[in-house]
Motif scaffolding. Structure first.
Motif, PDB file in Angstrom:
ATOM      1  N   GLU A 202       0.817  -1.209   0.000  1.00 35.06           N
ATOM      2  CA  GLU A 202       0.000   0.000   0.000  1.00 35.06           C
ATOM      3  C   GLU A 202       0.856   1.267   0.000  1.00 35.06           C
ATOM      4  O   GLU A 202       0.474   2.278  -0.594  1.00 35.06           O
ATOM      5  CB  GLU A 202      -0.967  -0.027   1.180  1.00 35.06           C
ATOM      6  N   ILE A 203       2.002   1.228   0.672  1.00 35.56           N
ATOM      7  CA  ILE A 203       2.918   2.374   0.589  1.00 35.56           C
ATOM      8  C   ILE A 203       3.427   2.527  -0.842  1.00 35.56           C
ATOM      9  O   ILE A 203       3.482   3.640  -1.374  1.00 35.56           O
ATOM     10  CB  ILE A 203       4.090   2.203   1.578  1.00 35.56           C
ATOM     11  N   TYR A 204       3.776   1.409  -1.453  1.00 32.17           N
ATOM     12  CA  TYR A 204       4.246   1.439  -2.849  1.00 32.17           C
ATOM     13  C   TYR A 204       3.168   2.014  -3.768  1.00 32.17           C
ATOM     14  O   TYR A 204       3.460   2.843  -4.645  1.00 32.17           O
ATOM     15  CB  TYR A 204       4.637   0.036  -3.282  1.00 32.17           C
ATOM     16  N   GLU A 205       1.937   1.606  -3.577  1.00 35.55           N
ATOM     17  CA  GLU A 205       0.824   2.127  -4.383  1.00 35.55           C
ATOM     18  C   GLU A 205       0.710   3.642  -4.216  1.00 35.55           C
ATOM     19  O   GLU A 205       0.517   4.373  -5.200  1.00 35.55           O
ATOM     20  CB  GLU A 205      -0.471   1.441  -3.951  1.00 35.55           C
ATOM     21  N   TRP A 206       0.841   4.112  -2.984  1.00 31.80           N
ATOM     22  CA  TRP A 206       0.766   5.548  -2.725  1.00 31.80           C
ATOM     23  C   TRP A 206       1.949   6.277  -3.363  1.00 31.80           C
ATOM     24  O   TRP A 206       1.774   7.350  -3.965  1.00 31.80           O
ATOM     25  CB  TRP A 206       0.742   5.806  -1.219  1.00 31.80           C
ATOM     26  N   MET A 214       2.246   4.203 -13.109  1.00 27.14           N
ATOM     27  CA  MET A 214       1.461   2.991 -12.888  1.00 27.14           C
ATOM     28  C   MET A 214       2.253   2.013 -12.022  1.00 27.14           C
ATOM     29  O   MET A 214       3.381   1.649 -12.359  1.00 27.14           O
ATOM     30  CB  MET A 214       1.134   2.331 -14.231  1.00 27.14           C
ATOM     31  N   PRO A 215       1.703   1.578 -10.867  1.00 22.31           N
ATOM     32  CA  PRO A 215       2.424   0.592 -10.053  1.00 22.31           C
ATOM     33  C   PRO A 215       2.555  -0.743 -10.777  1.00 22.31           C
ATOM     34  O   PRO A 215       1.663  -1.147 -11.522  1.00 22.31           O
ATOM     35  CB  PRO A 215       1.549   0.458  -8.799  1.00 22.31           C
ATOM     36  N   GLU A 236      12.571   2.063  -4.012  1.00 24.09           N
ATOM     37  CA  GLU A 236      13.513   2.668  -3.065  1.00 24.09           C
ATOM     38  C   GLU A 236      12.791   3.634  -2.128  1.00 24.09           C
ATOM     39  O   GLU A 236      13.005   3.620  -0.906  1.00 24.09           O
ATOM     40  CB  GLU A 236      14.620   3.409  -3.811  1.00 24.09           C
ATOM     41  N   THR A 237      11.943   4.469  -2.690  1.00 24.24           N
ATOM     42  CA  THR A 237      11.199   5.424  -1.872  1.00 24.24           C
ATOM     43  C   THR A 237      10.306   4.693  -0.883  1.00 24.24           C
ATOM     44  O   THR A 237      10.213   5.064   0.293  1.00 24.24           O
ATOM     45  CB  THR A 237      10.350   6.340  -2.769  1.00 24.24           C
TER      46      THR A 237
END
Length: 340
Positions: A202-206, A214-215, A236-237
């Motif tokens: 969910e962090i990656y999606e955000w 696009m994830p 990385e982020t």
């Protein structure tokens, strides 16, 4: 005592780990890990394991569960499995069945860890007070922590908690946006909405949404792996956000429990981030506590590297500490600190 081995189990939201133990600890060749998705319930799973081990009856059973332990039956927090002591007695044949919270089991395990099961990752290598309280915490399917002290009888006393359901601490406008994303359709964002396998996704999606990209269809493990290898900027982020939040929450819990004997990290997500935790990013956020920053700098941080550590804690809970020659409490942190 009824003949037969002691069954020890670590029952998480994603995986279940089993072992059989005797007076000298876990028996060789009995460790086994299962994916919970492959089984309808715990009882069919434990029956399959005992059949594989050719065990008809256990003398005792200690079950470490990813759930609050309040009575004779539990429901896993992150999986719809209901387990009762009566049901466990029936399938194992054990008259004596004990539930532990999974992080309570990790706390009991600390004094049984050998030097190849724990790694120094940050801070001083030796605790300033090796007999002081210790704290174990970490992220996996969920997040939790437990505090460990030494009782008057010399045996460890472990206080379980439900830290994953605390409110997620955010400090910046950007983090407020992430909090809102994690709280969507939930009413609030708890710690484990971020610090968990699902939290990584969910962090990656955000992060991708913030960058208007696009994830990709990555797993949580792939996101962390790509971050460590610096092959994907969004990954990385994501990993850096995860490690900062882990460090901040770990620092808050250290202030709450004052584990002068050391902080121990565990959990599959935490272990996957090992290289990032060893960097300055974790240490800087962990110690950023204003007037108490020097206190945080005095805390050694170790990583439990063995996936079966909770099973060792189950053994301690059932037959007592140091029954097969691991290190005494006063030496454990020092020897662990030798590993760099």
């Amino acid at each position: 005592m009824t003949s037969g081995p002691i069954l020890v189990a670590d029952i998480g939201g994603t995986n279940t780990r089993f072992g059989l133990a005797g007076p000298s600890g876990i028996l060789d060749g009995t460790l086994k890990r299962y994916s919970n998705n492959d089984h309808a319930n715990f009882y069919s799973l434990v029956a399959e394991y005992l059949n594989l081990q050719e065990v008809e009856r256990c003398s005792k059973a200690c079950l470490a569960v990813a759930a609050p332990v309040e009575d004779d039956a539990i429901t896993l927090t992150n999986r719809d499995w209901h387990i009762s002591k009566a049901g466990a007695r029936e399938v194992t044949g054990a008259d004596d069945v004990r539930f532990l919270n999974d992080f309570e089991a990790l706390g009991f395990a600390i004094d049984r860890l050998s030097t190849d099961q724990v790694l120094h990752v940050a801070g001083p290598k030796v605790a300033t007070n090796s007999d002081g309280a210790r704290l174990v915490l970490g992220a996996g399917t969920g997040f939790n922590a437990a505090a460990i002290t030494c009782g008057v009888d010399g045996h460890p006393k472990v206080r379980a908690a439900e830290c994953g359901h605390m409110t997620l601490p955010v400090e910046t406008t950007n983090e407020l946006s992430l909090r809102d994303h994690l709280a969507q359709n939930r009413g609030r964002a708890s710690v484990e909405r971020a610090l968990s396998g699902q939290g990584v996704l969910e962090i990656y999606e955000w992060v991708c949404g913030q960058a208007n990209i696009m994830p990709q269809n990555y797993t949580a493990q792939e996101i962390v792996h790509l971050a460590i290898e610096k092959r994907d900027e969004s990954c990385e982020t994501t990993a850096k956000i995860l490690v900062r939040l882990l460090a901040r929450i770990a620092g808050d819990l250290v202030l709450a429990f004052l584990p002068l004997g050391g902080l121990y990290l565990s959990g599959g997500v935490t272990r996957a981030c090992r290289d990032l935790i060893s960097d300055d990013l974790f240490w800087q956020e962990f110690t950023a506590k204003g007037r108490q920053s020097n206190l945080l700098r005095s805390i050694p941080v170790f990583l439990m590297t063995d996936d079966h550590t909770a099973l060792e804690g189950c053994v301690t809970a059932m037959i007592g500490p140091l029954s097969f020659g691991h290190l005494p409490n006063s030496m454990a942190a020092q020897v662990a600190g030798i590993r760099t």
